[in-house]
Design an enzyme around this catalytic site. Sequence first.
Site, PDB file in Angstrom:
ATOM      1  N   SER A   1       0.850  -1.194   0.000  1.00  0.00           N
ATOM      2  CA  SER A   1       0.000   0.000   0.000  1.00  0.00           C
ATOM      3  C   SER A   1       0.877   1.232   0.000  1.00  0.00           C
ATOM      4  O   SER A   1       1.989   1.214   0.546  1.00  0.00           O
ATOM      5  CB  SER A   1      -0.905   0.017   1.238  1.00  0.00           C
ATOM      6  OG  SER A   1      -1.568   1.267   1.363  1.00  0.00           O
TER       7      SER A   1
ATOM      8  N   TYR B   1      -1.030  -0.420  10.386  1.00  0.00           N
ATOM      9  CA  TYR B   1      -1.319  -0.888   9.026  1.00  0.00           C
ATOM     10  C   TYR B   1      -0.213  -0.445   8.067  1.00  0.00           C
ATOM     11  O   TYR B   1       0.303  -1.242   7.284  1.00  0.00           O
ATOM     12  CB  TYR B   1      -2.665  -0.339   8.570  1.00  0.00           C
ATOM     13  CG  TYR B   1      -3.003  -0.672   7.130  1.00  0.00           C
ATOM     14  CD1 TYR B   1      -3.534  -1.911   6.790  1.00  0.00           C
ATOM     15  CD2 TYR B   1      -2.779   0.248   6.111  1.00  0.00           C
ATOM     16  CE1 TYR B   1      -3.837  -2.226   5.472  1.00  0.00           C
ATOM     17  CE2 TYR B   1      -3.072  -0.054   4.786  1.00  0.00           C
ATOM     18  CZ  TYR B   1      -3.607  -1.289   4.471  1.00  0.00           C
ATOM     19  OH  TYR B   1      -3.886  -1.597   3.165  1.00  0.00           O
TER      20      TYR B   1
END
Length: 262
Positions: free
Chosen positions: A140, A153
Site C-alpha cells: 500500500s 497498518y
Amino acid sequence: MQQKPAVLITGASTGIGAVYADRFARRGHPIVMVARDTERMQTLAARLRAETGVEIEILKADLNDPADVAKIETRLRDDPNLGVLVNNAGTALPGTFIEQSSDDVTRLIGLNVTALTRLASAVAPRFGRAGQGAIVNVASVVGLAPELGMTVYGATKAFVLFLSQGLHLELGPKGVYVQAVLPSGTRTEIWQHAGRDVNKIEGMMEVDELVDAALVGFDNRETVTIPTLPELEQWQQYDAARLVMLPNFRQEHAATRYRRKM
C-alpha cells in the site's frame, strides 16, 4: 498445448483478490482461491468456470490460524503446477494506535505480515530451483506515508514493500519475478474493517481499475507498481535518493554531527 501455470490468490473471495482471480482466469490460468468465505468463493468460481472454462479450486483457510497457514504452505511447496502466488489477503483496524488493543494489533500483523511472509517463504525455494515463477505482494502507498495516520497498518505494508524489494534482489537473478503492488485508496471492504464509510472518502479507485493497472506493471515486470503515481520518474527519484545514502550506511565512525566535543 502446455497448460499455463496455476495462480494461488489469497483473500480471493472479494475485492482485489476476486478481481485478480477473474483476470488471471481470463488469461487462461487455473486458479486456486484461498479465503475464509466459502460461499463467496463458490459463487465466483462458478461464474469463472462458466465464462472462462479454466479449472477453479477453492481452499478455505483463515490465515491467522497456524494450521490453515501450514496447509497452504504445503500446497505451495509441493504443487509444481502453481507458478504464481498473489499474496493479497490483508486487513486494517479502526482507530489510532493508542485506541487499538494489543490483541487486535497482533492479529493484524499476523495476517498482513506473518502469513504473507510464510507463504512467500514456502514457495520461493521451489521457484528458485525451477528458475521461474512469480510472487505478487499487495502492499500500500500507506507504507510510504506515515502522515496518512494508519500507523500499524502502514508499518505492515512498509514491511511488505521491503520484503518484496529484498526478494527481488535475491530471487530475480534466479529467474523469479517479484512484484510489490502499492494501491492507494481502493473501493474494497477493508474500509469497513477500518471503521470508515468508503462512500465518504474522496479519490477512491475502483477495484477493477486497480488490478488492471497492477497487471500492466506485472506484464512489464516492474518491481514496484504504484497505479496512482502519475510519473514513474517520481518513484525512480525516490529510490535513487535512497541509493545515494547507501554507501554512507557502511561507516566505521559516527557522522561528525553526532560526535561530542570534549
